[in-house]
Design a protein around this motif. Structure first.
Motif, PDB file in Angstrom:
ATOM      1  N   SER A 169       8.467 -87.736  -6.722  1.00  0.00           N
ATOM      2  CA  SER A 169       9.467 -88.569  -6.747  1.00  0.00           C
ATOM      3  C   SER A 169       9.063 -90.068  -6.221  1.00  0.00           C
ATOM      4  N   THR A 201      10.069 -87.561 -16.350  1.00  0.00           N
ATOM      5  CA  THR A 201      10.321 -88.781 -15.279  1.00  0.00           C
ATOM      6  C   THR A 201      10.580 -90.168 -15.898  1.00  0.00           C
ATOM      7  N   GLN A 211      15.179 -89.632  -9.285  1.00  0.00           N
ATOM      8  CA  GLN A 211      13.928 -88.978  -9.205  1.00  0.00           C
ATOM      9  C   GLN A 211      13.707 -87.914  -8.550  1.00  0.00           C
TER      10      GLN A 211
END
Length: 496
Positions: free
Chosen positions: A134, A395, A403
């Protein structure tokens, strides 16, 4: 979506790679490299560990399974924690715990303590993996820049796995403890570099509180699922213990879904799974890693138990696949930019199916260049295309504050897929185990397992192809609508 390294940055391909940006990526790649390295190194060292600590086969299994249990069971929690408490903070703390657990694992003198250290390492990896992914997706703007970063990042996993096999073969010759200790200094260096280089990430300020019930139910259901699958081949798939455990998992997951639907700040926002791309990415991750783990397990047994190859010889046999992934790492991002993940994922799965299918014909006297190398090259090419593409597909289009959640979900799919299908392949091979264990009979008992691995990859191919069909259907609808709104000509042209 802007880059935390430069809040005013525009999410365009014009953003340039700076030394700090490279440094950030290298720190994150080091953590991913360590995760894969640790998984592959311990397998080769198990016989030496068992002999030194006087451990039974069932106890040795938990040196591997303990890591999988901690990793697979806590990924959902790890991903959401990164969103809520700050990705940088969670990543660095978990990386520090990983370093300490590595040091502990190399110094202990008892099986239970070694298993405990492995569980702690898996737990820490459950936080570093989604936090690291992330950080990449919130630091690198969506598009070519992120695609290149993710292709390099995911390549580090394959490189770490391949190098782990080779390094473990070398280090175990001196002492199995070195295989446990090696990740510690690497993790420490990455931690010190991360303190300076990783961008500061704010906590999610607008969240609706902490989803404690969801966290408890989600973690408990994943822990029990992984535990049940890992134990099933030993206690029996049809045993009362296994069936009751699966029933308990179903109850926990049902309760988890009900809680998440009503929670103001859910651990996993179920609405994210309304996206066809997201569902295909998650199922693709299950099929991709599940098929590869089963194949790698059987191939290792084939090479060492039947062909009599050493651990180092076996590791070198797998090396071309990892080398191909490493060499292609800088090119995959541009390939994704040109062809898109919807095309590359099916292409990669097709190569994987072909590589597994070729291996069905191996015998007890193989010529490596003819019988084994083609499969390794096909599988390496498949990994180079599929794994980065799955990460990109999962993503893309996701808001920054989710995320971590999506990254945890994807990593959970990878780990649970690996655990489930490794157990399935093991059960199939065990069911076909011969009474008279001649080498040929043992090899014949392996073939159904290879068929299962091939079938899992084929399922991944079919799932990914639905994305191609969906895209064509959408294009047809767009063309039909645009045609319907255009002024009609006096004459309609006729086409052949």
């Amino acid at each position: 979506m802007t880059s935390p390294l430069n809040p005013s940055a525009s999410p365009s391909p014009a953003v340039r790679w700076t030394p700090r940006l490279w440094g950030t990526l290298l720190v994150l790649c080091a953590a991913m490299f360590l995760d894969a390295l640790d998984v592959s190194m311990v397998g080769v060292a198990l016989p030496s560990i068992g002999a030194d600590l006087d451990l039974s086969t069932s106890t040795l299994q938990w040196i591997v399974s303990g890591y999988i249990l901690g990793y697979g069971g806590l990924l959902l929690l790890g991903g959401r924690t990164a969103d809520l408490l700050g990705r940088r903070q969670v990543f660095l703390v978990a990386l520090g715990v990983f370093a300490l657990a590595s040091l502990l694992g190399g110094l202990v003198d008892s099986g239970p303590l070694l298993i405990a250290s492995r569980f702690i390492k898996g737990l820490s990896a459950a936080f570093t993996a989604p936090a690291g992914l992330s950080i990449i997706t919130t630091t690198f703007p969506e598009g070519p820049l992120r695609n290149r970063a993710l292709s390099i990042y995911t390549t580090c996993a394959a490189t770490g796995f391949s190098m782990g096999l080779v390094l473990s073969g070398l280090l175990t010759e001196a002492s199995w403890r070195l295989t446990m200790l090696l990740p510690a200094p690497i993790a420490l260096i990455a931690l010190l570099a991360g303190l300076k280089l990783l961008p500061r990430s704010a906590r999610e300020e607008n969240h609706q509180g902490y989803d404690i019930p969801g966290a408890v139910l989600g973690t408990a259901s994943m822990l029990l699922l992984v535990f049940t699958v890992v134990q099933a081949p030993e206690v029996g798939w049809a045993s009362a213990r296994t069936l009751l455990s699966f029933l308990a998992v179903a109850v926990l997951l049902t309760a988890f879904v009900l809680v998440e639907r009503r929670s103001a700040g859910p651990l996993v926002r179920l609405g994210v799974l309304r996206s066809g791309n997201q569902v295909r990415a998650q199922l693709g991750a299950v099929a991709f890693f599940g098929s590869y783990v089963g194949f790698q397990f059987l191939t290792t047994l084939y090479m060492q138990s039947l062909l009599g190859w050493s651990a180092l010889h076996t590791a070198l046999a797998f090396l071309p696949a990892g080398a191909l992934v490493a060499v292609s790492s800088t090119k995959v991002g541009s390939i994704v930019d040109r062809f898109g993940t919807r095309r590359l994922i099916p292409a990669g799965f097709a190569l994987m199916v072909a590589g597994y299918a070729l291996f069905l014909n191996v015998d007890l006297d193989p010529v490596y260049a003819v019988a084994i190398l083609p499969s390794m090259l096909l599988i390496g090419a498949a990994c180079a295309l599929v794994f980065p593409s799955l990460n990109i597909q999962a993503t893309n289009g996701v808001e920054d504050h989710e995320q971590g959640m999506v990254s945890g979900l994807l990593n959970t799919s990878v780990q649970v897929g690996g655990a489930i299908f490794l157990a399935v392949v093991t059960a199939v091979v065990t069911a076909n185990a011969p009474e008279h264990a001649t080498p040929q009979a043992v090899l014949d008992s392996y073939r159904p397992g290879f068929v299962v691995a091939t079938a899992i990859a084929l399922a991944g191919l079919l799932i990914s192809l639905t994305g191609v069909r969906e895209r064509r259907a959408r294009r047809s609808v767009v063309v039909a609508r645009s045609t319907a709104t255009e002024p009609k000509p006096d004459r309609v042209p006729v086409h052949d």
